[in-house]
Design an enzyme around this catalytic site. Structure first.
Site, PDB file in Angstrom:
ATOM      1  N   LYS A  69       9.238 -20.507 -52.180  1.00 24.93           N
ATOM      2  CA  LYS A  69       9.292 -19.429 -50.782  1.00 24.93           C
ATOM      3  C   LYS A  69      10.738 -19.353 -50.421  1.00 24.93           C
ATOM      4  CE  LYS A  69       7.292 -19.135 -46.528  1.00 24.93           C
ATOM      5  NZ  LYS A  69       6.431 -19.777 -45.344  1.00 24.93           N
ATOM      6  N   ASP A 111       4.332 -26.017 -43.247  1.00 23.55           N
ATOM      7  CA  ASP A 111       5.932 -25.662 -43.664  1.00 23.55           C
ATOM      8  C   ASP A 111       6.683 -26.721 -42.842  1.00 23.55           C
ATOM      9  OD1 ASP A 111       4.535 -23.476 -44.466  1.00 23.55           O
ATOM     10  OD2 ASP A 111       6.488 -22.213 -44.432  1.00 23.55           O
ATOM     11  N   LYS A 166      10.899 -24.378 -50.115  1.00 23.90           N
ATOM     12  CA  LYS A 166      11.164 -23.119 -49.425  1.00 23.90           C
ATOM     13  C   LYS A 166      12.659 -23.182 -48.885  1.00 23.90           C
ATOM     14  CE  LYS A 166       9.847 -21.256 -44.757  1.00 23.90           C
ATOM     15  NZ  LYS A 166       8.845 -21.142 -43.841  1.00 23.90           N
TER      16      LYS A 166
END
Length: 318
Positions: free
Chosen positions: A254, A155, A218
């Site tokens: 996400k 991430d 995300k």
């Protein structure tokens, strides 16, 4: 996780004339928030489905090997087994989608999950999380080290300065380098939408991240003042849809930061289902970044099964 997004050539014509209709986005967000949630058996089923999308996360300065081990145990056994037996779900292998930790804790997580005999992926934040304000060489090395230690999902955070100053080529080039440093690991790109200035910038940054090869986009680090919100999500989901229509590549979504209760998780599932369809409601294309959400879901499942709310000693691992 699904096949990786290899990305496309940078094409600024996709985003050069984009303007997000903010009032329309806000109206759509209000519709989602005002909707009544599903009840009883349907709610329990949807909550158990939500568990399978959670990246169970600990990103604290006082993380130790012991609380990472505890996190991994909870990822493998997210809901008390007697509750699952009552629902006839005890033999379905219900786990969270992944665990997410700092790079220094990846080895602890890999070791704990191996000891527990499960194959839940380990995700690591990287690239100077949460601010992204370190030198590019350092950020790339952080990715490589996390992958070496066993992380299979990374991430990354983008450099928000590049968005705020319209340096789209530089942003594309950086994320391409992140993609390369990941090797076979999957790349989830955190846009930190609360710091991008406008919904139009959110759309453009989403598109650039997908062109550059992100497997997921995300919303947030969870450390910003404003994290996952429905207006931002609508813009990102429609960018994902546009990218799919243009390229045939499916990119995951996400939301993260501030998603703490079971009711919220149902709204997020509903939004993704309506904007992208059922095919996106899999852990390969949808995740929820959360640290406390699972506890509330387990409390709601406990109430559904027993008819009463749990005391602290009823759910000691929550």
């Amino acid at each position: 996780m699904s096949a990786r997004n290899r990305g496309t050539e940078l094409d600024l014509s996709w985003i050069s004339k984009v303007q997000v209709n903010q009032p329309a986005v806000l109206r759509r967000a209000e519709q989602i928030q005002a909707r009544r949630t599903v009840k009883k058996e349907w709610q329990a089923a949807w909550l158990l489905k939500a568990v399978t999308f959670i990246d169970l996360t600990t990103l604290a300065g006082d993380d130790t090997s012991s609380n990472v081990q505890r996190l991994c145990y909870k990822a493998k056994y997210p809901i008390r087994e007697d509750l699952l037996k009552t629902l006839n779900m005890h033999d379905k292998g219900l786990t969270t989608a992944a665990v997410c930790v700092y790079p220094a804790r990846v080895c602890d997580a890999v070791k704990a999950l191996k000891a527990a005999g499960c194959t839940i992926p380990v995700a690591s934040v990287a690239t100077g999380f949460p601010a992204g304000q370190t030198r590019l060489k350092t950020r790339l090395e952080e990715i490589r080290l996390a992958v070496e230690d066993g992380a299979t999902e990374i991430d990354v955070v983008i450099n928000r300065t590049l968005v705020l100053t319209g340096q789209w080529e530089a942003l594309y080039d950086e994320i391409r380098q992140f993609r390369k440093a990941c090797g076979e690991a999957h790349l989830k790109t955190i846009l930190a939408t609360g710091e991008l200035g406008s919904l139009t910038n959110v759309y453009k940054a989403s598109m650039i991240a997908m062109m550059a090869g992100s497997d997921f986009i995300k919303t947030s680090t969870g450390k910003e003042t404003v994290n996952a919100t429905f207006p931002v999500a609508i813009v990102m989901l429609r960018a994902i849809r546009d990218f799919f229509w243009k390229t045939g590549n499916k990119v995951g979504f996400k939301p993260a930061g501030g998603i703490r209760n079971a009711k919220d998780s149902l709204a997020w599932l509903s939004l993704v289902k309506e904007e992208l369809g059922d095919e996106w409601l899999t852990p390969e294309l949808f995740r929820i970044g959360a640290s406390t959400l699972l506890s509330d879901i387990e409390r709601q499942i406990y109430h559904h099964v027993t008819g009463r709310y749990a005391a602290y000693h009823d759910l000691p691992m929550s």
